[in-house]
Write an enzyme that holds these catalytic residues in place. Sequence first.
Site, PDB file in Angstrom:
ATOM      1  N   HIS A   1      20.566  16.372   7.153  1.00  0.00           N
ATOM      2  CA  HIS A   1      21.255  15.810   6.671  1.00  0.00           C
ATOM      3  C   HIS A   1      20.984  16.095   5.195  1.00  0.00           C
ATOM      4  CE1 HIS A   1      24.855  13.775   4.762  1.00  0.00           C
ATOM      5  NE2 HIS A   1      23.971  12.870   4.251  1.00  0.00           N
TER       6      HIS A   1
ATOM      7  N   GLU B   1      18.867  12.056   8.629  1.00  0.00           N
ATOM      8  CA  GLU B   1      17.963  12.836   7.306  1.00  0.00           C
ATOM      9  C   GLU B   1      17.112  12.982   6.707  1.00  0.00           C
ATOM     10  OE1 GLU B   1      20.580  10.665   4.652  1.00  0.00           O
ATOM     11  OE2 GLU B   1      19.968  11.784   3.090  1.00  0.00           O
TER      12      GLU B   1
ATOM     13  N   ASP C   1      20.879  16.324  16.246  1.00  0.00           N
ATOM     14  CA  ASP C   1      20.296  17.581  15.075  1.00  0.00           C
ATOM     15  C   ASP C   1      21.666  17.590  14.490  1.00  0.00           C
ATOM     16  OD1 ASP C   1      19.657  18.662  13.414  1.00  0.00           O
ATOM     17  OD2 ASP C   1      19.108  20.412  15.277  1.00  0.00           O
TER      18      ASP C   1
ATOM     19  N   ASP D   1      20.578  13.572  -0.113  1.00  0.00           N
ATOM     20  CA  ASP D   1      21.388  13.035  -1.763  1.00  0.00           C
ATOM     21  C   ASP D   1      20.609  13.766  -2.879  1.00  0.00           C
ATOM     22  OD1 ASP D   1      19.829  11.365  -1.187  1.00  0.00           O
ATOM     23  OD2 ASP D   1      21.424   9.976  -2.624  1.00  0.00           O
TER      24      ASP D   1
HETATM   25  O1  G3I Z   1      15.652  -3.826   9.651  1.00  0.00           O
HETATM   26  C1  G3I Z   1      16.729  -3.859  10.020  1.00  0.00           C
HETATM   27  C2  G3I Z   1      16.321  -4.592  11.517  1.00  0.00           C
HETATM   28  O2  G3I Z   1      15.615  -5.739  11.805  1.00  0.00           O
HETATM   29  C3  G3I Z   1      17.754  -4.564  12.380  1.00  0.00           C
HETATM   30  O3  G3I Z   1      17.476  -5.126  13.586  1.00  0.00           O
HETATM   31  C4  G3I Z   1      18.388  -3.456  12.463  1.00  0.00           C
HETATM   32  C5  G3I Z   1      19.954  -4.161  13.163  1.00  0.00           C
HETATM   33  O4  G3I Z   1      20.765  -3.043  12.155  1.00  0.00           O
HETATM   34  O5  G3I Z   1      18.245  -3.429  11.343  1.00  0.00           O
HETATM   35  C6  G3I Z   1      17.328  -2.623  10.561  1.00  0.00           C
HETATM   36  O6  G3I Z   1      17.583  -2.320   8.832  1.00  0.00           O
HETATM   37  C7  G3I Z   1      17.768  -1.135   9.017  1.00  0.00           C
HETATM   38  C8  G3I Z   1      17.264  -0.260   7.522  1.00  0.00           C
HETATM   39  O7  G3I Z   1      17.798   0.007   7.422  1.00  0.00           O
HETATM   40  C9  G3I Z   1      15.546  -0.814   7.725  1.00  0.00           C
HETATM   41  O8  G3I Z   1      14.529  -0.116   6.792  1.00  0.00           O
HETATM   42  C10 G3I Z   1      19.572  -1.039   8.350  1.00  0.00           C
HETATM   43  O9  G3I Z   1      20.168  -0.814   9.789  1.00  0.00           O
HETATM   44  C11 G3I Z   1      20.150   0.270   8.146  1.00  0.00           C
HETATM   45  O10 G3I Z   1      20.872   0.662   7.618  1.00  0.00           O
HETATM   46  C12 G3I Z   1      18.785   0.497   6.330  1.00  0.00           C
HETATM   47  O11 G3I Z   1      18.895   1.999   6.300  1.00  0.00           O
HETATM   48  C13 G3I Z   1      18.704   2.466   5.282  1.00  0.00           C
HETATM   49  C14 G3I Z   1      20.289   3.366   4.721  1.00  0.00           C
HETATM   50  O12 G3I Z   1      19.413   3.706   2.775  1.00  0.00           O
HETATM   51  C15 G3I Z   1      21.042   2.383   4.306  1.00  0.00           C
HETATM   52  O13 G3I Z   1      20.437   1.363   3.675  1.00  0.00           O
HETATM   53  C16 G3I Z   1      16.821   3.056   5.219  1.00  0.00           C
HETATM   54  O14 G3I Z   1      16.125   2.307   5.609  1.00  0.00           O
HETATM   55  C17 G3I Z   1      17.627   3.608   3.745  1.00  0.00           C
HETATM   56  O15 G3I Z   1      15.937   5.026   3.946  1.00  0.00           O
HETATM   57  C18 G3I Z   1      18.639   4.895   3.718  1.00  0.00           C
HETATM   58  O16 G3I Z   1      17.961   5.332   2.608  1.00  0.00           O
HETATM   59  C19 G3I Z   1      18.879   6.380   1.713  1.00  0.00           C
HETATM   60  C20 G3I Z   1      19.531   6.394   0.527  1.00  0.00           C
HETATM   61  O17 G3I Z   1      20.220   4.790   0.531  1.00  0.00           O
HETATM   62  C21 G3I Z   1      20.021   7.069  -0.570  1.00  0.00           C
HETATM   63  N1  G3I Z   1      18.975   7.964  -0.214  1.00  0.00           N
HETATM   64  C22 G3I Z   1      18.931   8.387   1.377  1.00  0.00           C
HETATM   65  C23 G3I Z   1      17.851   7.456   2.069  1.00  0.00           C
HETATM   66  C24 G3I Z   1      17.339   7.823   3.411  1.00  0.00           C
HETATM   67  O18 G3I Z   1      18.514   7.327   3.940  1.00  0.00           O
HETATM   68  O1  9MR Z   2      24.630  11.801   1.810  1.00  0.00           O
HETATM   69  C1  9MR Z   2      24.476  10.191   1.748  1.00  0.00           C
HETATM   70  C2  9MR Z   2      23.240  10.033   2.277  1.00  0.00           C
HETATM   71  O2  9MR Z   2      22.030  10.559   2.087  1.00  0.00           O
HETATM   72  C3  9MR Z   2      23.332   8.564   2.189  1.00  0.00           C
HETATM   73  O3  9MR Z   2      22.101   8.339   3.250  1.00  0.00           O
HETATM   74  C4  9MR Z   2      23.554   7.259   3.783  1.00  0.00           C
HETATM   75  C5  9MR Z   2      23.824   6.096   3.507  1.00  0.00           C
HETATM   76  O4  9MR Z   2      23.816   5.247   2.276  1.00  0.00           O
HETATM   77  O5  9MR Z   2      25.485   7.604   3.405  1.00  0.00           O
HETATM   78  C6  9MR Z   2      25.414   9.430   3.134  1.00  0.00           C
HETATM   79  O6  9MR Z   2      26.667   9.994   2.042  1.00  0.00           O
HETATM   80  C7  9MR Z   2      27.206   9.420   3.254  1.00  0.00           C
HETATM   81  C8  9MR Z   2      28.778   7.968   3.122  1.00  0.00           C
HETATM   82  O7  9MR Z   2      28.136   6.903   2.925  1.00  0.00           O
HETATM   83  C9  9MR Z   2      29.859   7.600   3.878  1.00  0.00           C
HETATM   84  N1  9MR Z   2      30.455   8.478   3.762  1.00  0.00           N
HETATM   85  C10 9MR Z   2      30.067  10.130   3.470  1.00  0.00           C
HETATM   86  C11 9MR Z   2      28.287  10.431   2.843  1.00  0.00           C
HETATM   87  C12 9MR Z   2      28.084  11.563   4.026  1.00  0.00           C
HETATM   88  O8  9MR Z   2      28.347  12.291   3.098  1.00  0.00           O
END
Ligand code: G3I
Ligand code: 9MR
Length: 837
Positions: free
Chosen positions: A652, A704, A695, A345
């Site tokens: 992604h 991503e 993939d 994103d």
């Molecule tokens: O750490 C817990 C773990 O203890 C637990 O058992 C497990 C079960 O669900 O979850 C773990 O947490 C996860 C966490 O990341 C770990 O860091 C969550 O499920 C998971 O939803 C969370 O995801 C984060 C995601 O955003 C959603 O919030 C990612 O770390 C984080 O890297 C990602 O970041 C996104 C940005 O929001 C937007 N830009 C892209 C970026 C990469 O995807």
């Molecule tokens: O594209 C988004 C990605 O960069 C983020 O890591 C992710 C989680 O926050 O969300 C993606 O966006 C999705 C959104 O969360 C749910 N609807 C579909 C989006 C993908 O386009």
Amino acid sequence: MKNLTIKRCAAVFAACTVLAAALPYSGAPVIAAGNIISNSTFESGTTGWGTYKESGGKCSLGTEDGQLALTVSNVGKLNYAVQVFYDIVPLYQNGVYRLKYDISSSEPRFIEGMIQQNGGTYQAYTWKGLQLTTEPQTVDYEFTMEKETDIMAKLVFNCGIQEKYEGELPEHTIYIDNVSLELVDDSNVDYASSRPYAPSINVDQVGYRTDGRKKAVFRDVTDQTEFKVVNADTKEAVFTGKLENRTENKRADETNWTGDFSSVSEAGKYYISCEGLDDSYTFEIGDKVYSNLIDDSVRMLYLQRCGVKIEDKDFGHDACHTDMATVYGTNEKIDVSGGWHDAGDYGRYVVPAAKAVADLLYAYEAAPELYSDDIGIPESGNGTPDILDEARFELEWMMKMQTADGGAYHKVSCANFPAYVMPTKETAELIVTPVSSTATADLCASMALAAEFYEKYDKDFAKKCMDAADKAWVWLEANPNFLFKNPADIVTGEYGDKTDKDERYWAAVQMYRATGDEKYLSGVSRAVTGLDWSTVGDYGNIALLTMKNADKESEAYKAAYENAVSAVEKQAKSLLSTSGASPYGEAISMYNWGSNMTIANGGIILALAGKLTGEQSYYDAAQAQLNYLLGVNPCGTCFVSGYGTVSPENPHHRPSMAVGHAMKGMLAGGVNQNLEDSAAKAYCQDQPAAKCYVDNSESYSTNEITIYWNSPLTYLLSLTENTGSGEQQQSTTTTTTAATTTTTTTTTTIATSEVGEEASLYGDANCDGAVDMGDAVLIMQSLANPNKYGVNGSDEHRITSKGLANADVSDRGDGVTTGDAQAIQAYLLHMIEKLPR
Ligand code: G3I
Ligand code: 9MR
Ligand code: ZN
């Protein structure tokens, strides 16, 4: 609204069908039976069904009298401005399907019913125009899936405006019931072709360093006991090894063997063969196998730059996101242009930015010789290593994210994630969200760290960094926890946190390291850990471990240093045992979002422990983390795009999706057993934890990419440079007695200093005027790789004759041995008073 028993059975059956259909790796055929739609009769709500709105479309979804009820209050400006859909419908090429549903509308109107691609071109695999009336009509027809298999298609009803029919409409409700999709004939379906190839022999597809540990992981073994390493050019076997360590790998649901071929050290191209199994992908052995990867891992950040024109044959674009941004909840507009797009994103977030910058700076510090000034960014050739130029681009943006009183705005993005378009096409309002204490402490720490690095190249910039750090520190002292939560109307990356303790620890230590002022350590009682965006304590520990100018006599320093050492060693011990327990060597046992970062981070801690203790097992485990990322994993994938034989082709990543092919040099998030997006759900539902990766560009939770997943890869590449066991160079003593044969490779001695060379400072092996970890490291390097770091070695940082005299601090006169490196560490840890011992 039918016979309940029948409906329940159908739902269970349908769930099974979806499970069976989503088996990317298994060989079992899918049985063509049952309703693929699991919630088809709506007696218990809307589960599995959702809506999509855009371009003015407004609607709400519920159930009425056991039917799905979509109330459309505004048809918007496009036919798909209002959609109701059911996600994840597997359609196999050449399969014959029967689609059936009952549908009506409180207001007579035209809509479209179809099954379409979820992403890409959104092509329809089957489409019907429907003239709805208040009377339910049954739609029932068969179609053949003519396009390539799509395991995660979507059943969609377009309920937006239909200009050619009714146009604008008053509020109305569309009712859907008894939805069924069945695969009625799969005789022409080739299920195997829709599953990715799963190699039986998994190797590091990029390659192995000549003096490094080299392992391959085998599966599908029947009664084989041996493998061969074959020269890919001559086709001659150069090594025969044994399949070892048979392991039931529950996490990957397979039985594994490993094959060690560390002793193959001649540069060249090879593959591994094992009778009855497909040959492995071809890989390289060489001293520079990772050079391009290091450059690309950094250059990818250039391509993520925001606010400036990007020059690149494939991914170039005009300056994006150049508008002033609105400070959330105010009318104030500020300039926060610049920085890197975070990931797939285009948001820019301070917290992950700080991790990425810290990784780059510490990567540079760990092995400056790896970073050139010509990787192909605009600053190439300016006399500053490109990695520092690239980090500076982010730091300059971070400075813009700082408020007048020193706090850091948490992030800037639009309210929603954009469509899959190039960054210049995201033109919605930019919003800067409130200050947080995590962002401020991260900014403080990374600015204080940066100040050191730019001193040599640009004093004014270094001072600006230090001023920003000072200001942030003042803010931190004046403000307690200010944790961040997304405001309700902003859905982009949150990077929220439970505590800012670790961020404050990192900031305190980094301020101490930058200034030498012990007041910053006053609040630091114990070391905290973590190297990801939410836990950053280990950056504080690294700051202490690698600090050059500390007052070694200071009690405050000694206490903080010892805490940091024991925190790193404790983690490393546990990582070592986790890594050792898995055939693939990964030092994690749960696969969460961004697991590849966690694996790279583990490698960093392991390599640091290697440097602290001189123990080869830590270096080997660090190397294993790198090997996992580059192909030694149950997915048989090199997780860096454009590298190895099989790597992410559909990340992604919006620029890659818009252009139509993957940008090179990006590390994918990797395996995530929590199935947090619809593609992961479709493809990995029935996969064991260690194989939940797909993939597919829709899989943002496994495929991503981010700036802070690439950066620990860069750092790990730095830390593992020159850490090979150097088996082929080690002198091996074999003592044979009548009863036993013992092979020892522990104590290796290199040349003593030239006759008459006097020591100038005991312990100062690298002759930089101080005794620190760098000396122990150089001793170990000179032992492991004498051709490079020995007194006659090729590297400009090789040990000198004077260095040898200084280095001989344990049992003086016996030449330089690992004992000397240990003595220096013992001295640094205050375990011995003085050198020589
Ligand atoms: O750490 C817990 C773990 O203890 C637990 O058992 C497990 C079960 O669900 O979850 C773990 O947490 C996860 C966490 O990341 C770990 O860091 C969550 O499920 C998971 O939803 C969370 O995801 C984060 C995601 O955003 C959603 O919030 C990612 O770390 C984080 O890297 C990602 O970041 C996104 C940005 O929001 C937007 N830009 C892209 C970026 C990469 O995807
Ligand atoms: O594209 C988004 C990605 O960069 C983020 O890591 C992710 C989680 O926050 O969300 C993606 O966006 C999705 C959104 O969360 C749910 N609807 C579909 C989006 C993908 O386009
Ligand atoms: Zn941009």
